[in-house]
Motif scaffolding. Structure first.
Motif: not given
Length: 275
Positions: A176-188, A217-221, A223-226, A256-259
């Protein structure tokens, strides 16, 4: 007399052992962790090589792969890396082989340089959307991350002759940490591109771009939280040289998606190395 026989016998045994060592007998007795470390050390000492890969994504609601991507890369001057992506030649079919057929058209290209143990983005050309995600398909960055993250390494069965296959499973928190780091790099990277392309915009338009990025960015975080993430890698190694032959990975992500409905995505990725 007995002493001379003992010495002669010991000398013969020693010669046999040295001969077997040269043939790789003790090489094969190395632990999976030692094989992994040797491969990383060998890659770090190589000035140039090439690789090509294929990746695809599917969801729980689709039998086939929804998206597919082929890419190729070349390392030069020890620390200079270029990765190019190619567009699919056809839409994703009902099986992975069809989904991964690609054309030779380069849709995007990104350059990176290794500095202080990290891969720094230098440039992107072509499709901006693809260019920001190419960093995720850097196999050297993946291996570096695997080395640092908590994991379990064991030898897998079914290796072809002359090779060894390691099964490397990251712990769920590490995955989960590794995925979050990759997605955060892409968002940046998306944010920086928006800032560069919006130089001539009005202050109101710039604020609108910033609001869009902040929302995404907020939506991504959120979804990643859970989210629950599982990542398994299979590293094939040439036993004679220690050079990697192939790096395959399977990533399962539940979130969990946005719905607020559960989604299940699976991404497979295969990279072949060419010294």
């Amino acid at each position: 007399m007995k002493k001379r026989r003992f010495c002669r016998g010991f000398a013969v045994w020693l010669c046999i052992c040295l001969g077997l060592t040269g043939c790789g007998m003790f090489q094969n007795q190395k632990s999976p962790e030692a094989w992994f470390k040797q491969t990383l050390g060998g890659l770090a000492g190589i000035d140039s090589f090439k690789f090509n890969g294929e990746a695809a994504v599917r969801t729980q609601s689709e039998k086939g792969f929804r998206e597919s991507l082929a890419y190729e890369g070349i390392l030069t001057e020890h620390d200079k890396l270029t990765i190019r992506s190619m567009l699919p030649a056809q839409a994703a079919g009902k099986n992975a082989s069809n989904a991964m057929r690609t054309s030779s058209y380069h849709a995007a290209e990104s350059g990176f340089r290794r500095q202080d143990g990290h891969w720094v983005h230098l440039f992107s050309e072509g499709s901006a959307a693809l260019g920001t995600s190419l960093a995720r398909f850097n196999p050297l960055a993946q291996l570096d991350a695997i080395d640092k993250l908590p994991k379990q390494i064991r030898e897998a069965s079914g290796a072809a002759r002359g090779t060894k296959v390691l099964r490397i499973e990251l712990t769920p928190p590490a995955a989960k940490q590794w995925l979050a780091e990759q997605l955060e790099t892409e968002m940046d990277a998306v944010r920086k591109q928006a800032e560069e392309s919006g130089q001539g915009l009005s202050a109101k338009e710039k604020r609108r771009l910033t609001d869009v990025w902040n929302k995404g960015n907020g939506q991504m975080k959120q979804m990643l939280e859970h989210a629950e993430v599982e990542m398994v890698y299979y590293l094939t190694i040439d036993k004679r040289t220690g050079f990697p032959v192939k790096l395959s990975s399977e990533s399962d992500i539940r979130y969990l998606n946005l719905h607020h409905r559960e989604e299940h995505e699976q991404m497979v990725n295969d990279v072949a190395f060419h010294p």
